[in-house]
Motif scaffolding. Sequence first.
Motif, PDB file in Angstrom:
ATOM      1  N   LEU A 157       0.108  -2.353  -9.850  1.00 56.68           N
ATOM      2  CA  LEU A 157      -0.431  -1.294  -8.983  1.00 56.68           C
ATOM      3  C   LEU A 157      -1.115  -0.206  -9.815  1.00 56.68           C
ATOM      4  O   LEU A 157      -2.109   0.370  -9.383  1.00 56.68           O
ATOM      5  CB  LEU A 157       0.672  -0.695  -8.112  1.00 56.68           C
ATOM      6  CG  LEU A 157       1.061  -1.566  -6.922  1.00 56.68           C
ATOM      7  CD1 LEU A 157       2.181  -0.909  -6.128  1.00 56.68           C
ATOM      8  CD2 LEU A 157      -0.135  -1.831  -5.999  1.00 56.68           C
ATOM      9  N   PHE A 212      -6.822  -7.375  -3.764  1.00 60.16           N
ATOM     10  CA  PHE A 212      -5.432  -7.570  -4.189  1.00 60.16           C
ATOM     11  C   PHE A 212      -5.391  -8.898  -4.942  1.00 60.16           C
ATOM     12  O   PHE A 212      -5.527  -9.964  -4.356  1.00 60.16           O
ATOM     13  CB  PHE A 212      -4.527  -7.601  -2.955  1.00 60.16           C
ATOM     14  CG  PHE A 212      -3.071  -7.593  -3.314  1.00 60.16           C
ATOM     15  CD1 PHE A 212      -2.583  -6.739  -4.281  1.00 60.16           C
ATOM     16  CD2 PHE A 212      -2.181  -8.433  -2.668  1.00 60.16           C
ATOM     17  CE1 PHE A 212      -1.237  -6.714  -4.612  1.00 60.16           C
ATOM     18  CE2 PHE A 212      -0.828  -8.419  -2.990  1.00 60.16           C
ATOM     19  CZ  PHE A 212      -0.362  -7.568  -3.961  1.00 60.16           C
ATOM     20  N   LEU A 247      -6.267  -1.618  -0.504  1.00 60.79           N
ATOM     21  CA  LEU A 247      -6.193  -2.964  -1.076  1.00 60.79           C
ATOM     22  C   LEU A 247      -6.821  -3.930  -0.081  1.00 60.79           C
ATOM     23  O   LEU A 247      -6.594  -3.829   1.121  1.00 60.79           O
ATOM     24  CB  LEU A 247      -4.735  -3.351  -1.306  1.00 60.79           C
ATOM     25  CG  LEU A 247      -4.057  -2.647  -2.480  1.00 60.79           C
ATOM     26  CD1 LEU A 247      -2.557  -2.839  -2.419  1.00 60.79           C
ATOM     27  CD2 LEU A 247      -4.600  -3.180  -3.796  1.00 60.79           C
ATOM     28  N   THR A 248      -7.603  -4.835  -0.598  1.00 60.49           N
ATOM     29  CA  THR A 248      -8.287  -5.759   0.304  1.00 60.49           C
ATOM     30  C   THR A 248      -7.960  -7.203  -0.063  1.00 60.49           C
ATOM     31  O   THR A 248      -7.351  -7.479  -1.092  1.00 60.49           O
ATOM     32  CB  THR A 248      -9.816  -5.575   0.224  1.00 60.49           C
ATOM     33  OG1 THR A 248     -10.196  -5.730  -1.143  1.00 60.49           O
ATOM     34  CG2 THR A 248     -10.242  -4.236   0.743  1.00 60.49           C
ATOM     35  N   LYS A 249      -8.429  -8.086   0.787  1.00 59.38           N
ATOM     36  CA  LYS A 249      -8.169  -9.500   0.574  1.00 59.38           C
ATOM     37  C   LYS A 249      -9.430 -10.276   0.916  1.00 59.38           C
ATOM     38  O   LYS A 249     -10.152  -9.909   1.845  1.00 59.38           O
ATOM     39  CB  LYS A 249      -7.025  -9.889   1.518  1.00 59.38           C
ATOM     40  CG  LYS A 249      -6.745 -11.371   1.523  1.00 59.38           C
ATOM     41  CD  LYS A 249      -5.503 -11.674   2.335  1.00 59.38           C
ATOM     42  CE  LYS A 249      -5.324 -13.157   2.414  1.00 59.38           C
ATOM     43  NZ  LYS A 249      -4.011 -13.585   1.990  1.00 59.38           N
ATOM     44  N   GLU A 273       1.866   1.865  -3.495  1.00 59.24           N
ATOM     45  CA  GLU A 273       0.727   2.419  -4.226  1.00 59.24           C
ATOM     46  C   GLU A 273       0.594   3.917  -3.936  1.00 59.24           C
ATOM     47  O   GLU A 273       0.462   4.734  -4.849  1.00 59.24           O
ATOM     48  CB  GLU A 273      -0.549   1.682  -3.791  1.00 59.24           C
ATOM     49  CG  GLU A 273      -1.791   2.178  -4.483  1.00 59.24           C
ATOM     50  CD  GLU A 273      -3.064   1.560  -3.909  1.00 59.24           C
ATOM     51  OE1 GLU A 273      -2.990   0.867  -2.869  1.00 59.24           O
ATOM     52  OE2 GLU A 273      -4.132   1.795  -4.490  1.00 59.24           O
ATOM     53  N   VAL A 290      -4.533  -1.039 -10.331  1.00 55.13           N
ATOM     54  CA  VAL A 290      -5.330  -0.800  -9.130  1.00 55.13           C
ATOM     55  C   VAL A 290      -5.663   0.685  -9.016  1.00 55.13           C
ATOM     56  O   VAL A 290      -6.746   1.068  -8.599  1.00 55.13           O
ATOM     57  CB  VAL A 290      -4.521  -1.250  -7.874  1.00 55.13           C
ATOM     58  CG1 VAL A 290      -5.209  -0.804  -6.602  1.00 55.13           C
ATOM     59  CG2 VAL A 290      -4.299  -2.754  -7.881  1.00 55.13           C
ATOM     60  N   GLY A 337     -12.874  -0.747  -1.635  1.00 55.66           N
ATOM     61  CA  GLY A 337     -11.528  -1.335  -1.682  1.00 55.66           C
ATOM     62  C   GLY A 337     -11.323  -2.166  -2.921  1.00 55.66           C
ATOM     63  O   GLY A 337     -12.267  -2.561  -3.590  1.00 55.66           O
ATOM     64  N   THR A 338     -10.084  -2.411  -3.233  1.00 55.77           N
ATOM     65  CA  THR A 338      -9.742  -3.174  -4.425  1.00 55.77           C
ATOM     66  C   THR A 338      -9.115  -4.483  -3.973  1.00 55.77           C
ATOM     67  O   THR A 338      -8.163  -4.480  -3.204  1.00 55.77           O
ATOM     68  CB  THR A 338      -8.685  -2.398  -5.243  1.00 55.77           C
ATOM     69  OG1 THR A 338      -9.114  -1.048  -5.327  1.00 55.77           O
ATOM     70  CG2 THR A 338      -8.522  -2.987  -6.617  1.00 55.77           C
ATOM     71  N   GLY A 344       0.822  -1.219   0.000  1.00 56.05           N
ATOM     72  CA  GLY A 344       0.000   0.000   0.000  1.00 56.05           C
ATOM     73  C   GLY A 344       0.852   1.264   0.000  1.00 56.05           C
ATOM     74  O   GLY A 344       0.456   2.289  -0.553  1.00 56.05           O
ATOM     75  N   LYS A 380      -9.278  -5.507   4.821  1.00 58.10           N
ATOM     76  CA  LYS A 380      -8.100  -4.754   4.364  1.00 58.10           C
ATOM     77  C   LYS A 380      -6.870  -5.653   4.406  1.00 58.10           C
ATOM     78  O   LYS A 380      -6.721  -6.465   5.327  1.00 58.10           O
ATOM     79  CB  LYS A 380      -7.913  -3.577   5.326  1.00 58.10           C
ATOM     80  CG  LYS A 380      -7.425  -2.351   4.655  1.00 58.10           C
ATOM     81  CD  LYS A 380      -7.401  -1.210   5.628  1.00 58.10           C
ATOM     82  CE  LYS A 380      -6.064  -0.525   5.451  1.00 58.10           C
ATOM     83  NZ  LYS A 380      -5.878   0.627   6.274  1.00 58.10           N
TER      84      LYS A 380
END
Length: 552
Positions: free
Chosen positions: A321, A359, A283-285, A53, A324, A356-357, A50, A293
């Motif tokens: 990135l 990852f 960025l999320t998971k 980014e 993203v 969020g995006t 992050g 996050k």
Amino acid sequence: MTNKEYADLLLPGVKHTWEEYEKMYPERDLPEGAMVTRYAPSPTGFVHIGALESSFLDKRFAKQSGGICYLRIEDTDQERSIENGISQIIDSLKSFNITFDEGPISETEEKGNYGPYIQTKRADIYRAYAKRLIEEDKAYASFLSKEELDEIREQQMKSKQRIGIYGRYAKDRNLSKEEVLDRINKGEKFIIRIKSPGSFFNKIKVNDLVKGTMEMPENDIDEVIIKSDGIPTYHFASVIDDHLMHTTHVIRGDEWISSLPKHIQFNEMLGFKAPKYVHYAPLTKNDNGTIRKLSKRKDPEAAVSYFTEAGVPKEAIMLYLATVCNSNFEGWLDQNPNGNIDDFKFDFKKIPSSSGTLFDLPKLYNISKNFISRLTKDEVYDRTIEYATKYDEEFKEILEKYPDYSKDIFNIEREQKKPRKDYEKFSDVKGQVWYMYDELFDKYKDEYGYDYQGVTDKEEIKNIINTYIDKYYDVKDDKDTWFNKIKDLSDELGYASNMKDYKENPDNYKGSVADVSTVIRVSLTTRSQTPDLYDILRLLGKERIKERFNLI
Ligand code: GLU
């Protein structure tokens, strides 16, 4: 006692007035529309994906607008700062080509006219502005002890109220100057808080270039601005720095949105023009169905080193990135596979705004695979050595021993319109080419085992490879001639040289030309899947082919 004298007593020894500081940080001479952005990390170690980014966005927007991107170290929380934290940030980002126009360039040096760029070196500045607020009766000395604060907090939690010092909890707000000085003379410790002019029931409109206009409650908390050790809080310091360094755009993760009412209020109280705010989604998971996050603590892939240690090219990480950061980047990359990120114009409107995006590791590896496939053989050679130097001494030695041969190997199905894509990362290379080196072949062939794909008759295998080497192999053959010979060999031994014939009458044949190639391929490499067999045969040469066939 005048307010000024009183402020001097609360914060003695401040070298300059705030007016003097305003003069020391004049407007920047930049063309219309040029953005001034900052990357403002705390030196807590560990470069998070992050962080990459964030710094990338800061740098891109400044650069593409002809502006300035500076690095500012936010180390007011000394307990979290680590040794060499600054150089770690600088060096890691530099290795990704992220450098700054101004800011620290090592633990001890910096460049730029708006410094110092390390907050603990700016204590006098923050104190000058705190003095101003005291003089204007917008800030006060607060003596609440840790015990009192804990008690307030507990009480607020119990009665489900908001936590913080506001309203009736702000009990030192109206102490007289004399009372304050008296307590200070008695040796009581104090901090400086703002006298928040806000009301929680007022809604303010805050503008964000990604999220749009948001309505939020006004800040009514008497925030701490200077702690008892004289060090400012992050919120106070960053608002002052953004102002003095003439930041036009504050770009940061949306975990800071809840601080916006506070920052806006600080700007108003200090008479500053607030910068534009740009808050992007983190960025999320997907963690077993729950989207959360990406976490420094739980997710190894949150560390940039997770990828660099696997040999994912840094350019590929940045390309990922970029996808993203702007939702239309991926389409652009498809159209411009050799394109340089610098040629793409990033747009705040295309930054993902909500939730969020995810990852997306497969996407990252796919980008990486495409990127490596477009490198030249020389580049693959150099980068593989660079990787092996750190992580695989054995492979490094082999590569250095056979430079031209290695480049020929890497050039199989490379440097062409549709290159082969067999490396996702440099740690994959050895596993894909080891059989081309006799030293590694001797060592690993039994470990992997020969994968003949169902052709099990040893005598038949020997028959195919011996007939091939005795009658059909010629290193000088071009590819067509070579393939015709494989077909001739198939006909001679009772295998269909034409796949169509074979499919129509499989019982008339022992197998097909595909089985013949597989036997040759596996006998040489142990693998049933390899790059072009013609090239492998050409590079191995007759003697080594014979040696390998003799092992069967
Ligand atoms: N120092 C803050 C951090 O570590 C920066 C927040 C901001 O950009 O204002 O995330």
